[in-house]
Design a protein around this motif. Structure first.
Motif, short mmCIF file in Angstrom:
data_model
loop_
_atom_site.label_atom_id
_atom_site.label_comp_id
_atom_site.label_asym_id
_atom_site.label_seq_id
_atom_site.Cartn_x
_atom_site.Cartn_y
_atom_site.Cartn_z
N ASN A 273 0.87 -1.17 0.00
CA ASN A 273 0.00 0.00 0.00
C ASN A 273 0.91 1.22 0.00
OD1 ASN A 273 -1.71 2.15 0.58
ND2 ASN A 273 -2.95 1.00 2.02
N TYR A 274 1.00 1.90 -1.16
CA TYR A 274 1.89 3.04 -1.29
C TYR A 274 1.04 4.31 -1.27
CZ TYR A 274 5.80 5.90 -2.95
OH TYR A 274 6.80 6.84 -3.05
N ASN A 275 0.87 4.87 -0.06
CA ASN A 275 0.06 6.09 0.11
C ASN A 275 -1.33 5.93 -0.48
OD1 ASN A 275 2.27 7.43 1.33
ND2 ASN A 275 3.07 8.03 -0.67
N GLY A 276 -1.95 4.77 -0.24
CA GLY A 276 -3.29 4.51 -0.74
C GLY A 276 -3.36 3.95 -2.14
N VAL A 280 4.09 -2.27 -6.39
CA VAL A 280 4.70 -3.58 -6.61
C VAL A 280 6.20 -3.45 -6.44
CG1 VAL A 280 4.97 -5.55 -8.16
CG2 VAL A 280 2.88 -4.18 -8.25
N LEU A 281 6.76 -4.17 -5.48
CA LEU A 281 8.21 -4.20 -5.26
C LEU A 281 8.76 -5.48 -5.88
CD1 LEU A 281 8.41 -3.06 -1.53
CD2 LEU A 281 9.23 -1.77 -3.50
N SER A 282 9.75 -5.35 -6.75
CA SER A 282 10.35 -6.51 -7.42
C SER A 282 11.86 -6.40 -7.38
CB SER A 282 9.88 -6.61 -8.88
OG SER A 282 8.47 -6.76 -8.96
N ALA A 283 12.51 -7.55 -7.23
CA ALA A 283 13.97 -7.58 -7.21
C ALA A 283 14.51 -7.56 -8.64
CB ALA A 283 14.46 -8.82 -6.47
N SER A 284 15.75 -7.10 -8.79
CA SER A 284 16.39 -7.06 -10.10
C SER A 284 16.86 -8.45 -10.53
CB SER A 284 17.60 -6.12 -10.07
OG SER A 284 18.54 -6.53 -9.08
N SER A 285 16.85 -9.41 -9.59
CA SER A 285 17.26 -10.77 -9.89
C SER A 285 16.09 -11.72 -9.66
CB SER A 285 18.44 -11.18 -9.00
OG SER A 285 18.14 -10.97 -7.64
N TYR A 286 16.29 -12.98 -10.06
CA TYR A 286 15.21 -13.97 -9.95
C TYR A 286 14.79 -14.15 -8.50
CZ TYR A 286 12.73 -18.43 -10.29
OH TYR A 286 11.79 -19.42 -10.20
N MET A 333 7.00 -2.30 2.51
CA MET A 333 7.57 -0.98 2.77
C MET A 333 6.83 -0.34 3.93
SD MET A 333 7.93 2.33 0.20
CE MET A 333 9.31 1.71 -0.76
N THR A 334 7.57 0.25 4.86
CA THR A 334 6.96 0.93 5.99
C THR A 334 6.42 2.29 5.54
OG1 THR A 334 8.98 2.08 6.69
CG2 THR A 334 8.64 -0.16 7.51
N THR A 335 5.64 2.93 6.41
CA THR A 335 5.07 4.23 6.09
C THR A 335 6.16 5.30 6.01
OG1 THR A 335 4.63 4.57 8.45
CG2 THR A 335 2.82 3.72 7.09
N THR A 336 7.33 5.03 6.58
CA THR A 336 8.43 5.99 6.52
C THR A 336 9.33 5.75 5.31
OG1 THR A 336 9.75 4.57 8.00
CG2 THR A 336 8.45 6.33 9.01
N GLY A 337 8.97 4.79 4.46
CA GLY A 337 9.69 4.58 3.21
C GLY A 337 10.83 3.59 3.28
N GLU A 338 10.89 2.77 4.32
CA GLU A 338 11.93 1.75 4.41
C GLU A 338 11.41 0.44 3.81
OE1 GLU A 338 14.68 2.44 8.27
OE2 GLU A 338 12.56 2.14 8.71
N PHE A 353 15.88 -7.15 7.36
CA PHE A 353 16.72 -6.07 6.85
C PHE A 353 15.86 -4.83 6.59
CE2 PHE A 353 18.78 -10.00 5.88
CZ PHE A 353 20.15 -9.77 5.92
N TYR A 354 16.32 -3.68 7.07
CA TYR A 354 15.66 -2.41 6.82
C TYR A 354 16.50 -1.63 5.80
CZ TYR A 354 12.42 -2.80 10.79
OH TYR A 354 11.43 -3.19 11.64
N TYR A 355 15.93 -1.39 4.62
CA TYR A 355 16.62 -0.64 3.58
C TYR A 355 16.02 0.75 3.50
CZ TYR A 355 18.05 0.74 -1.17
OH TYR A 355 18.54 1.43 -2.25
N ASN A 356 16.77 1.75 3.96
CA ASN A 356 16.31 3.13 3.93
C ASN A 356 16.57 3.70 2.54
OD1 ASN A 356 16.26 6.07 4.20
ND2 ASN A 356 16.19 5.71 6.40
#
Length: 396
Positions: A273-276, A280-286, A333-338, A353-356
């Protein structure tokens, strides 16, 4: 229709608060009781396990803690302090743990592991599937032929009737209609028959009704419910589209399907849910591991014209060392964008893992479930969910 599992002694991971009540034979008059509004304000500040204890203090407290205004206020406050929910199968039982989602951003890799809070478990044999639906307003549904709805905050669960009498495998999807304030379950059988049912309407017995779906498709693992619409990734069956994958949309209020083309996804993709809006989050690898160089975010900017925006986040140089020998999946993704990633299986050590994305930094956090021996769990899949909220409403 449901069973109450009770609170285990192992739940004492969080700080306990001593709660005592006035004896029922006290001469104190009702007119001198503490105001109910003040009691509600105090109760909303308590952990869920202490709320459960307070129900046993007196009939007055029990009635207050069942009031709609209290449960709604507790849920609203809980939404401002979301948690991460972990669930997996252990010795034939499905176990639930949680931990605060907003961890110390300055936590370093050498810090002591976090010990999550034990929530509840299903009795042995009730949860055969290793998959569950994402939690909605504190409730969660397991993906099995006979679905179970549970509330990890109260330790309750309820069993749903089978969607079909025939010997078909069922794949449930859990959703919520915010207009009519109804929880619903959509079920797909392996012969591509869809049925939907509504939970908890005036004590009536649940019934299933067929829903027509014009496009034959095979659902994949990623799913999310946003503002009453269920979204899930699916593989197209047949030659009706030039693209192999799509996003399926099911409106729980109208009980209708819609289909969106999606250019590229991988088996590790996650819906958020990206701001309502649908993201879709996808990795660059398989698959996600130390070789993954970046994560791509696509956001559905216009559902009618099916327009997607695209942003690519590249991992920092030390990602290879941080994620070495670890297979991960994208949690969300968290509401703070991590962007949060997690180990796929329960083993020692278990990491999130938290990716900021703003600072382009990654923090690794170790989780210790306190289960010995962990060796027996090395092949157990774990489901990790963000934005879990605690809901103290009982399944009456």
């Amino acid at each position: 229709m449901f069973g109450i599992l009770g609170f285990s002694a192992a739940m004492g991971k969080r700080q306990k608060q001593q709660v005592t009540g006035r004896p029922s034979n006290s001469p104190r008059e009702n007119s001198n009781e503490m105001p109910i509004d003040l009691l509600i304000d105090i109760f909303t500040r308590l952990p869920v396990e202490d709320v459960a204890r307070c129900r046993c203090v007196s009939k007055l407290w029990s009635s207050i803690l069942r009031r709609r205004d209290f449960t709604q206020l507790f849920l609203k406050i809980s939404s401002t302090r979301p948690r991460i929910l972990f669930t997996f199968l252990y010795n034939g039982r499905r176990i639930f743990y949680s931990t605060p989602q907003d961890l110390d951003p300055d936590r370093n890799n050498n810090s002591s592991p976090i010990i999550p809070y034990y929530q509840m478990h299903f009795p042995k044999g009730l949860a055969s599937s290793d998959k569950v639906c994402p939690p909605i307003l504190g409730l969660i549904c397991n993906k099995s032929k006979k679905p179970l709805i549970c509330n990890p905050s109260t330790g309750e669960y309820m069993s749903l009737p089978k969607a079909r009498n025939e010997n078909y495998e069922m794949s449930p999807f859990f959703g919520y209609d915010p207009i009519d304030k109804l929880f619903k379950v959509l079920c797909l059988s392996d012969d591509f028959v869809f049925q939907v049912s509504t939970l908890g309407t005036s004590g009536e017995e649940m019934t299933w009704r067929k829903v027509e779906c014009p496009v034959r498709h095979l659902p994949l693992s990623a799913e999310i419910c946003i503002d009453g619409v269920l979204y899930y990734l699916a593989k197209v069956m047949g030659n009706i589209s030039t693209l192999p994958f799509m996003v399926v949309c099911f409106d729980f209020r109208l009980e209708r399907f819609k289909f969106l083309d999606l250019v590229l996804i991988t088996v590790s993709s996650a819906l958020i849910n990206y701001n309502g809006k649908l993201g879709v989050l996808s990795a660059s690898s398989y698959r996600v591991d130390y070789n993954t160089e970046a994560i791509e975010l696509r956001v559905l900017e216009d559902a009618d014209e099916v327009k997607w925006s695209k942003t690519v986040y590249k991992f920092p140089y030390y990602w290879k060392d941080l994620a070495a020998k670890t297979y991960l999946h994208i949690v969300g993704m968290t509401t703070t964008g991590e962007i949060v990633l997690s180990t796929c299986y329960v083993h020692n050590p278990f990491y999130i893992f938290y990716y900021n994305t703003v600072k382009n930094s990654v923090v690794r956090v170790r989780i210790d479930f306190g289960i010995k021996p962990l060796r027996a769990l090395n092949c157990s899949k774990i489901s990790t969910f963000l934005n879990y909220v605690e809901n103290v409403k009982l399944m009456d």
